[in-house]
Design a protein around this motif. Structure first.
Motif, PDB file in Angstrom:
ATOM      1  N   GLU A  65       0.840  -1.192   0.000  1.00 27.11           N
ATOM      2  CA  GLU A  65       0.000   0.000   0.000  1.00 27.11           C
ATOM      3  C   GLU A  65       0.878   1.245   0.000  1.00 27.11           C
ATOM      4  O   GLU A  65       1.822   1.350   0.775  1.00 27.11           O
ATOM      5  N   LEU A  66       0.577   2.187  -0.880  1.00 30.84           N
ATOM      6  CA  LEU A  66       1.326   3.432  -0.974  1.00 30.84           C
ATOM      7  C   LEU A  66       0.931   4.344   0.178  1.00 30.84           C
ATOM      8  O   LEU A  66      -0.232   4.699   0.339  1.00 30.84           O
ATOM      9  N   VAL A  67       1.918   4.720   1.010  1.00 28.82           N
ATOM     10  CA  VAL A  67       1.661   5.543   2.188  1.00 28.82           C
ATOM     11  C   VAL A  67       2.449   6.838   2.057  1.00 28.82           C
ATOM     12  O   VAL A  67       3.660   6.817   1.809  1.00 28.82           O
ATOM     13  N   LEU A  68       1.766   7.971   2.215  1.00 23.56           N
ATOM     14  CA  LEU A  68       2.430   9.271   2.160  1.00 23.56           C
ATOM     15  C   LEU A  68       3.142   9.552   3.471  1.00 23.56           C
ATOM     16  O   LEU A  68       2.596   9.322   4.541  1.00 23.56           O
ATOM     17  N   GLN A  69       4.354  10.055   3.373  1.00 27.30           N
ATOM     18  CA  GLN A  69       5.129  10.424   4.553  1.00 27.30           C
ATOM     19  C   GLN A  69       4.889  11.895   4.857  1.00 27.30           C
ATOM     20  O   GLN A  69       4.743  12.701   3.943  1.00 27.30           O
ATOM     21  N   PRO A  70       4.856  12.254   6.136  1.00 29.03           N
ATOM     22  CA  PRO A  70       4.689  13.681   6.451  1.00 29.03           C
ATOM     23  C   PRO A  70       5.914  14.464   5.974  1.00 29.03           C
ATOM     24  O   PRO A  70       7.028  13.941   6.002  1.00 29.03           O
ATOM     25  N   PRO A  71       5.718  15.691   5.516  1.00 25.06           N
ATOM     26  CA  PRO A  71       6.869  16.468   5.041  1.00 25.06           C
ATOM     27  C   PRO A  71       7.842  16.772   6.173  1.00 25.06           C
ATOM     28  O   PRO A  71       7.429  17.020   7.308  1.00 25.06           O
ATOM     29  N   GLN A  72       9.117  16.728   5.869  1.00 27.69           N
ATOM     30  CA  GLN A  72      10.155  17.020   6.851  1.00 27.69           C
ATOM     31  C   GLN A  72      10.574  18.477   6.696  1.00 27.69           C
ATOM     32  O   GLN A  72      10.863  18.927   5.594  1.00 27.69           O
ATOM     33  N   ARG A  73      10.598  19.191   7.813  1.00 26.90           N
ATOM     34  CA  ARG A  73      11.017  20.593   7.765  1.00 26.90           C
ATOM     35  C   ARG A  73      12.517  20.723   7.574  1.00 26.90           C
ATOM     36  O   ARG A  73      12.988  21.606   6.893  1.00 26.90           O
ATOM     37  N   TRP A  74      13.270  19.836   8.239  1.00 32.26           N
ATOM     38  CA  TRP A  74      14.724  19.936   8.216  1.00 32.26           C
ATOM     39  C   TRP A  74      15.350  18.639   7.736  1.00 32.26           C
ATOM     40  O   TRP A  74      14.806  17.551   7.958  1.00 32.26           O
ATOM     41  N   SER A  75      16.524  18.755   7.139  1.00 36.36           N
ATOM     42  CA  SER A  75      17.273  17.566   6.734  1.00 36.36           C
ATOM     43  C   SER A  75      17.888  16.938   7.992  1.00 36.36           C
ATOM     44  O   SER A  75      17.864  17.526   9.081  1.00 36.36           O
ATOM     45  N   ARG A  76      18.456  15.762   7.855  1.00 35.42           N
ATOM     46  CA  ARG A  76      19.077  15.063   8.989  1.00 35.42           C
ATOM     47  C   ARG A  76      20.218  15.903   9.579  1.00 35.42           C
ATOM     48  O   ARG A  76      20.360  16.021  10.788  1.00 35.42           O
ATOM     49  N   TYR A 110      13.320  31.099  22.911  1.00 33.22           N
ATOM     50  CA  TYR A 110      14.551  31.294  23.661  1.00 33.22           C
ATOM     51  C   TYR A 110      15.277  32.499  23.066  1.00 33.22           C
ATOM     52  O   TYR A 110      16.305  32.359  22.422  1.00 33.22           O
ATOM     53  N   ASP A 111      14.738  33.704  23.234  1.00 28.17           N
ATOM     54  CA  ASP A 111      15.382  34.899  22.727  1.00 28.17           C
ATOM     55  C   ASP A 111      16.367  35.403  23.780  1.00 28.17           C
ATOM     56  O   ASP A 111      16.027  35.558  24.950  1.00 28.17           O
ATOM     57  N   CYS A 112      17.605  35.664  23.358  1.00 28.32           N
ATOM     58  CA  CYS A 112      18.672  36.036  24.294  1.00 28.32           C
ATOM     59  C   CYS A 112      18.566  37.504  24.700  1.00 28.32           C
ATOM     60  O   CYS A 112      18.578  38.390  23.838  1.00 28.32           O
ATOM     61  N   PRO A 113      18.500  37.769  26.020  1.00 29.56           N
ATOM     62  CA  PRO A 113      18.436  39.159  26.481  1.00 29.56           C
ATOM     63  C   PRO A 113      19.803  39.861  26.415  1.00 29.56           C
ATOM     64  O   PRO A 113      19.869  41.083  26.444  1.00 29.56           O
ATOM     65  N   GLU A 114      20.888  39.106  26.322  1.00 29.53           N
ATOM     66  CA  GLU A 114      22.239  39.689  26.298  1.00 29.53           C
ATOM     67  C   GLU A 114      22.624  40.201  24.914  1.00 29.53           C
ATOM     68  O   GLU A 114      22.985  41.349  24.751  1.00 29.53           O
ATOM     69  N   CYS A 115      22.596  39.305  23.909  1.00 32.36           N
ATOM     70  CA  CYS A 115      23.092  39.689  22.580  1.00 32.36           C
ATOM     71  C   CYS A 115      21.983  39.946  21.564  1.00 32.36           C
ATOM     72  O   CYS A 115      22.248  40.415  20.463  1.00 32.36           O
ATOM     73  N   GLY A 116      20.737  39.602  21.915  1.00 29.51           N
ATOM     74  CA  GLY A 116      19.632  39.834  21.010  1.00 29.51           C
ATOM     75  C   GLY A 116      19.373  38.689  20.025  1.00 29.51           C
ATOM     76  O   GLY A 116      18.581  38.848  19.100  1.00 29.51           O
ATOM     77  N   TRP A 117      20.035  37.535  20.218  1.00 33.17           N
ATOM     78  CA  TRP A 117      19.807  36.382  19.343  1.00 33.17           C
ATOM     79  C   TRP A 117      18.340  36.000  19.418  1.00 33.17           C
ATOM     80  O   TRP A 117      17.742  35.975  20.487  1.00 33.17           O
ATOM     81  N   MET A 118      17.709  35.762  18.265  1.00 33.76           N
ATOM     82  CA  MET A 118      16.283  35.455  18.209  1.00 33.76           C
ATOM     83  C   MET A 118      16.087  33.994  17.798  1.00 33.76           C
ATOM     84  O   MET A 118      16.697  33.532  16.845  1.00 33.76           O
ATOM     85  N   ASP A 119      15.234  33.317  18.508  1.00 34.08           N
ATOM     86  CA  ASP A 119      14.891  31.922  18.199  1.00 34.08           C
ATOM     87  C   ASP A 119      13.843  31.917  17.100  1.00 34.08           C
ATOM     88  O   ASP A 119      12.701  32.250  17.328  1.00 34.08           O
ATOM     89  N   ASP A 120      14.259  31.531  15.888  1.00 34.95           N
ATOM     90  CA  ASP A 120      13.321  31.518  14.763  1.00 34.95           C
ATOM     91  C   ASP A 120      12.943  30.084  14.369  1.00 34.95           C
ATOM     92  O   ASP A 120      12.400  29.867  13.293  1.00 34.95           O
ATOM     93  N   SER A 121      13.183  29.109  15.235  1.00 28.51           N
ATOM     94  CA  SER A 121      12.891  27.719  14.893  1.00 28.51           C
ATOM     95  C   SER A 121      11.425  27.351  15.083  1.00 28.51           C
ATOM     96  O   SER A 121      11.000  26.309  14.647  1.00 28.51           O
ATOM     97  N   VAL A 122      10.663  28.216  15.749  1.00 24.32           N
ATOM     98  CA  VAL A 122       9.247  27.890  15.987  1.00 24.32           C
ATOM     99  C   VAL A 122       8.386  28.618  14.995  1.00 24.32           C
ATOM    100  O   VAL A 122       8.593  29.717  14.640  1.00 24.32           O
TER     101      VAL A 122
END
Length: 122
Positions: A65-76, A110-122
């Motif tokens: 039976e042909l089963v569709l896989q959910p799309p992957q956001r990121w590579s391994r 998880y946005d950093c208050p020290e250097c301003g790094w922004m968490d864009d993974s969500v």
């Protein structure tokens, strides 16, 4: 009470000239189907229509039976890099090394208050 054996059909049974097409018997030679992974009596039926077993990208066959896989956001590789660098797993800012408070709450960003790094993974 007599127990019936389970009928076992291989994917190539549909293309065999001995195939019965019946839900009760598989073929004229082996009514209950072959025992192993191969049928010793397989003979291609010249009138059988070929079965197309192509796999589009993002799909696979499971038990015929042909089963569709959910799309992957990121590579391994991207997933492994995320585990090595993201503050959710390391507890530190990947840019400046700021240590986030481990309050074990359901933190979303998880946005950093020290250097301003922004968490864009969500």
């Amino acid at each position: 009470m007599i127990k019936s054996r389970a009928i076992r059909k291989l994917p190539e049974c549909d293309r065999c000239r001995f195939y019965s097409g019946s839900p009760f018997i598989v073929c004229a030679i082996l009514p209950a189907g072959p025992v192993g992974a191969e049928c010793p009596h397989f003979a291609p039926d010249p009138n059988a229509e070929p079965v197309e077993l192509w796999e589009p990208e993002g799909a696979t066959y499971y038990n015929g039976e042909l089963v569709l896989q959910p799309p992957q956001r990121w590579s391994r590789e991207q997933q492994l890099e995320l585990l090595d660098t993201h503050p959710m797993f390391t507890g530190k800012c990947p840019s400046c090394g700021y240590i986030f408070e481990r309050d074990y709450s359901a933190r979303v960003h998880y946005d950093c208050p020290e250097c301003g790094w922004m968490d864009d993974s969500v």
